[in-house]
Every structure is written in C-alpha cells, then in structure tokens.
Scaffold this motif. Structure first.
Motif, PDB file in Angstrom:
ATOM      1  N   GLY A 344       0.805  -1.207   0.000  1.00 50.96           N
ATOM      2  CA  GLY A 344       0.000   0.000   0.000  1.00 50.96           C
ATOM      3  C   GLY A 344       0.840   1.260   0.000  1.00 50.96           C
ATOM      4  O   GLY A 344       0.363   2.350   0.307  1.00 50.96           O
ATOM      5  N   GLY A 345       2.123   1.115  -0.375  1.00 47.65           N
ATOM      6  CA  GLY A 345       3.053   2.239  -0.365  1.00 47.65           C
ATOM      7  C   GLY A 345       3.878   2.329   0.900  1.00 47.65           C
ATOM      8  O   GLY A 345       4.944   2.926   0.917  1.00 47.65           O
ATOM      9  N   PHE A 348       3.764   7.363   3.497  1.00 45.94           N
ATOM     10  CA  PHE A 348       3.399   8.562   2.755  1.00 45.94           C
ATOM     11  C   PHE A 348       4.650   9.428   2.573  1.00 45.94           C
ATOM     12  O   PHE A 348       5.470   9.538   3.485  1.00 45.94           O
ATOM     13  CB  PHE A 348       2.334   9.345   3.544  1.00 45.94           C
ATOM     14  CG  PHE A 348       1.924  10.623   2.875  1.00 45.94           C
ATOM     15  CD1 PHE A 348       0.921  10.616   1.926  1.00 45.94           C
ATOM     16  CD2 PHE A 348       2.551  11.821   3.182  1.00 45.94           C
ATOM     17  CE1 PHE A 348       0.553  11.799   1.297  1.00 45.94           C
ATOM     18  CE2 PHE A 348       2.189  13.003   2.554  1.00 45.94           C
ATOM     19  CZ  PHE A 348       1.197  12.985   1.607  1.00 45.94           C
ATOM     20  N   THR A 351       2.992   6.279  -0.749  1.00 40.88           N
ATOM     21  CA  THR A 351       1.671   5.705  -0.990  1.00 40.88           C
ATOM     22  C   THR A 351       1.059   6.266  -2.274  1.00 40.88           C
ATOM     23  O   THR A 351       0.381   5.547  -3.007  1.00 40.88           O
ATOM     24  CB  THR A 351       0.749   6.023   0.202  1.00 40.88           C
ATOM     25  OG1 THR A 351       0.815   7.428   0.482  1.00 40.88           O
ATOM     26  CG2 THR A 351       1.183   5.270   1.451  1.00 40.88           C
ATOM     27  N   SER A 355       0.052   4.191  -5.723  1.00 39.92           N
ATOM     28  CA  SER A 355      -1.279   4.311  -6.320  1.00 39.92           C
ATOM     29  C   SER A 355      -1.196   4.680  -7.800  1.00 39.92           C
ATOM     30  O   SER A 355      -2.023   4.249  -8.599  1.00 39.92           O
ATOM     31  CB  SER A 355      -2.094   5.373  -5.572  1.00 39.92           C
ATOM     32  OG  SER A 355      -2.346   4.966  -4.247  1.00 39.92           O
ATOM     33  N   ARG A 376      -2.097  -4.710   2.275  1.00 45.86           N
ATOM     34  CA  ARG A 376      -1.016  -3.760   2.519  1.00 45.86           C
ATOM     35  C   ARG A 376       0.182  -4.434   3.175  1.00 45.86           C
ATOM     36  O   ARG A 376       1.234  -3.814   3.339  1.00 45.86           O
ATOM     37  CB  ARG A 376      -1.495  -2.619   3.427  1.00 45.86           C
ATOM     38  CG  ARG A 376      -2.517  -1.696   2.804  1.00 45.86           C
ATOM     39  CD  ARG A 376      -2.700  -0.455   3.662  1.00 45.86           C
ATOM     40  NE  ARG A 376      -3.113  -0.796   5.014  1.00 45.86           N
ATOM     41  CZ  ARG A 376      -4.380  -0.871   5.417  1.00 45.86           C
ATOM     42  NH1 ARG A 376      -5.356  -0.633   4.566  1.00 45.86           N
ATOM     43  NH2 ARG A 376      -4.665  -1.175   6.660  1.00 45.86           N
ATOM     44  N   ALA A 389      -0.358   3.903   5.947  1.00 47.49           N
ATOM     45  CA  ALA A 389      -0.559   2.586   5.333  1.00 47.49           C
ATOM     46  C   ALA A 389      -0.302   1.528   6.403  1.00 47.49           C
ATOM     47  O   ALA A 389       0.712   0.826   6.363  1.00 47.49           O
ATOM     48  CB  ALA A 389       0.365   2.392   4.137  1.00 47.49           C
TER      49      ALA A 389
END
Length: 400
Positions: A344-345, A348, A351, A355, A376, A389
């Motif tokens: 899910g990355g 951040f 992330t 995506s 994830r 995530a």
C-alpha cells in the motif's frame, strides 16, 4: 550465477540517489548552519558513513553474516526512514522559505521598482538555516516516531465479504485469514511472529493463506522465527505461495522448511479445500517476477497450476503480485485472487506513487463476478516505518 543487468542498473540508480540525498542533507544540516571547520568536517563524515551504510549493508550481510553485521543492517534500515523524511521536510522548509522571499519581494515592489532585495547578513542567513533545520528535525522525529510505533504495533484486522461463484451452499460463510509480506528478517523476529500467530488464531479462520514475501534471509538465519507458523490453527490448514523475496532468500530451501512446519506450499498447483460433500479449489502460483529475477525455470505458471481442475468449481487464487489478475486469473475463471506485494506504499508520500504505478494498489477490487484483494502487508520492508498505510491482517468471508 551472474548478477542480472536490471539488478546492476537498480543498484547504480540507488547509489546515485543516496549520494545526492546525503550531499543535500550535509549542505542543509551542516554547511549552512555553521562556519566552524570542525562542525562541517564532522557533518561530512557522518553523512558519508550513513550514506555508505544504506548502499553497503545488504551486500555486507550477504558476504559476512554475523550478529554485528545484523545490528549494522538494522541501523541502516532505521536511518533510511529517517533520511527519507528529513529530505522531504527539508525540501518543504526550503520551499516555504523561497515562497516567503518571493512574497516579500512582491510586496516591496511598489517602493522598490528595481526589485533589488535587501542584502541578508551571514548571521541572519545562518539563523534561518538553523531554524529550518530545527523544524525539519522536529517534524521528522514526530513522523518517524509514529511510523515506527505503527510498524511494530499489532496489525489492524480488515474484514471483507466476497461472493465466490460456484461456492457450495454448505461452505457459505467459510473464512480465509490472509497474511502477506511479513518480511521476517533482522527486525522482525520470533516475538513478532508469536504475537502475529496468536492474533491470527484468535480470528478462528477456516484456513490461513500467506501470499508471499514471508522472509528476508536464509532458513539457517530465520528458521527459528518462521517456525512460529507451526502454531497456526485452522480447520483446513495453512497455505503459502512464493513472493519475489523468497527467490532472494532461497525459495527451494524455504519450500522444504515450510513443508516441515506443516505449511502447504502451492507452487503452480492447486488443492481441494473442504470435504467430499462440499469443497473449492485453492490455486497457488509462483511469483510473477521470478523469471526476471534470474530464475527462468521457475515462476508464474497459471496454466500448470489449474491443469486438471474442473473450471466450473469455485476457486481462489493465491498470487503474490496483483499483476495478471485481469489478463490471467479472470480469463481462467478464478473467482477470487488474494495478493500483496505493494505494501500500500508503506510510507506517505510513497503511498501516492504506488497508487499511480499500480492500478490495484491496496484493498478490494471487483469486476463482475471476479474479485481481488490486495493486502497492505502484515510486516514491513526496509525502514521499520508505516505512515498512512498501517499493516493488516485480512479476514475474507466467502459467500455462496
């Protein structure tokens, strides 16, 4: 075996990014914040050592595995997360300073038509650099502190219901607990695994499926930690398909070790789950990228995995990467695919990049009668940091 060209290219690009990033950090944290030769020399040495640790930790672990080298690798992983957020916050602070300067010049324009900015003294420039560095360090500490807590904190449990075409009425409500991307290694050890197994058992799933990237190391190094899987309890047992990291860690050795632990390894084959009265097919494939990782004799082979099965039967596919769901799994009539790989990355703003790269990055996706769940991940890879995530355990309820 020769080192694949793609691995050399990746390592070269990684080295350039690491060197450039640490030069930038040296400039912002040391050169701009003090004029003392000792201060700057200390900063240059520190940034050089930390940068080298990111490049060399994995090769050194492979060449000379030891407790000291493991500790060195752990430190480098932590620094990777800190350095990433230091760079991001320093960029943000620098951008804010640039924007503030531009606004000040715009406001001064009516009284200063020439647009010449007032000279900034060395002392003020140094003060602003120190203030910016302080803000970046404080923000980085808060973000990485929370992210580390989140990475080691128990995974969240996400529950999802999926209608599975062809599922016998007698199996309506059967549950699958999915674990993925645990990455047992220098930072994830037996204690983490014991807690994970206990939480998995508490969900009382009918079967447990591990969708790859279980380990980052050899059976000799990590066998004790992975052996916690012996304690998994479910009605129909535990199943596993390989991820790309299994090929870096010894896929055949781990296949044998997991089998001894009571885990059924599905390498391009399928098994029947249930009993004579009601059952469905559980299909497992090797990782999509195995052939590109230097293992042409092994890899994703869905045709072999479904050979001999009745296509009208309900089916669940275990495939580490979500790649191929539409082109392979749906065309083969497999009702549900369980995958991971993307994390899910994990952190951040990475992330957002995941995506953008992956059409199916995390969560549930449905197209007609077909469903895909992308986990994830239950652990983490690289920096022990999870931001925006969180790790997860997935409980899937199959509906007839």
């Amino acid at each position: 075996m020769a080192i694949p060209t793609r691995l050399l290219v990746f390592f070269s690009l990684l080295s350039l990014i690491v060197v450039g990033g640490h030069l930038y950090l040296y400039r912002r944290l040391f050169r701009d914040t003090g004029r003392s030769p000792l201060w700057r020399r200390t900063g240059a040495i520190l940034m050089g050592v930390l940068g080298a640790s990111l490049i060399l930790s994995r090769p050194l672990m492979a060449l000379a595995p030891s407790a000291a080298m493991s500790a060195f690798a752990q430190g480098s992983w932590y620094w990777m997360g800190v350095a990433a957020y230091l760079l991001l916050t320093m960029f943000a602070v620098g951008g804010a300073r640039t924007l503030a300067g531009w606004i000040a010049r715009r406001r001064a324009a009516p009284t200063n038509p020439a647009g010449n900015a007032a000279p900034v003294s060395e002392e003020r420039r140094e003060f602003l650099a120190r203030a910016g560095a302080g803000v970046a360090l404080a923000a980085t500490g808060g973000i990485t502190g929370h992210g580390t807590w989140r990475a080691f904190h128990p995974p969240v449990v996400n529950e999802v219901a999926v209608k599975l075409p062809g599922l016998p009425k007698a199996l309506d409500g059967v549950t699958i607990v999915q674990l993925s991307d645990i990455h047992v290694g220098p930072l994830i050890q037996r204690r983490f695994m014991d807690e994970l197994v206990a939480r998995t058992n508490a969900l009382k799933g009918d079967l447990v499926c591990i969708t790859g990237d279980l380990v980052d190391g050899s059976v000799e190094e990590l066998g004790h930690a992975a052996a916690a899987l012996r304690e998994l309890r479910s009605r129909y047992g535990t199943y596993f398909c390989t991820g790309n990291h299994e090929y870096y860690s010894g896929d055949e050795e781990w296949t044998e070790a997991l089998t001894r632990m009571g885990v059924t390894v599905l390498r391009n084959r399928h098994v029947r789950v249930g009993d004579a009265g009601a059952s469905f097919d559980l299909v497992g494939v090797d990782d999509w990228a195995a052939a590109r990782s230097g293992y042409p004799a092994r890899g994703y082979d869905l045709s072999a995995a479904i050979s001999g099965r009745d296509p009208s039967r309900a089916s669940v596919l275990l495939a580490h990467q979500p790649a191929g769901w539409r082109e392979q799994a749906q065309k083969a009539g497999l009702g549900l695919q369980l995958s991971g790989h993307t994390h899910g990355g994990q952190m951040f703003p990475f992330t957002l990049a995941v995506s953008a790269i992956w059409e199916h990055d995390a969560g549930i996706f449905r197209e007609g009668d077909y469903s895909l769940y992308v986990s994830r991940g239950t652990g983490f890879w690289g920096p022990p940091v999870r931001v925006a995530a969180p790790p997860e355990i997935v409980k899937v309820t199959l509906l007839a």
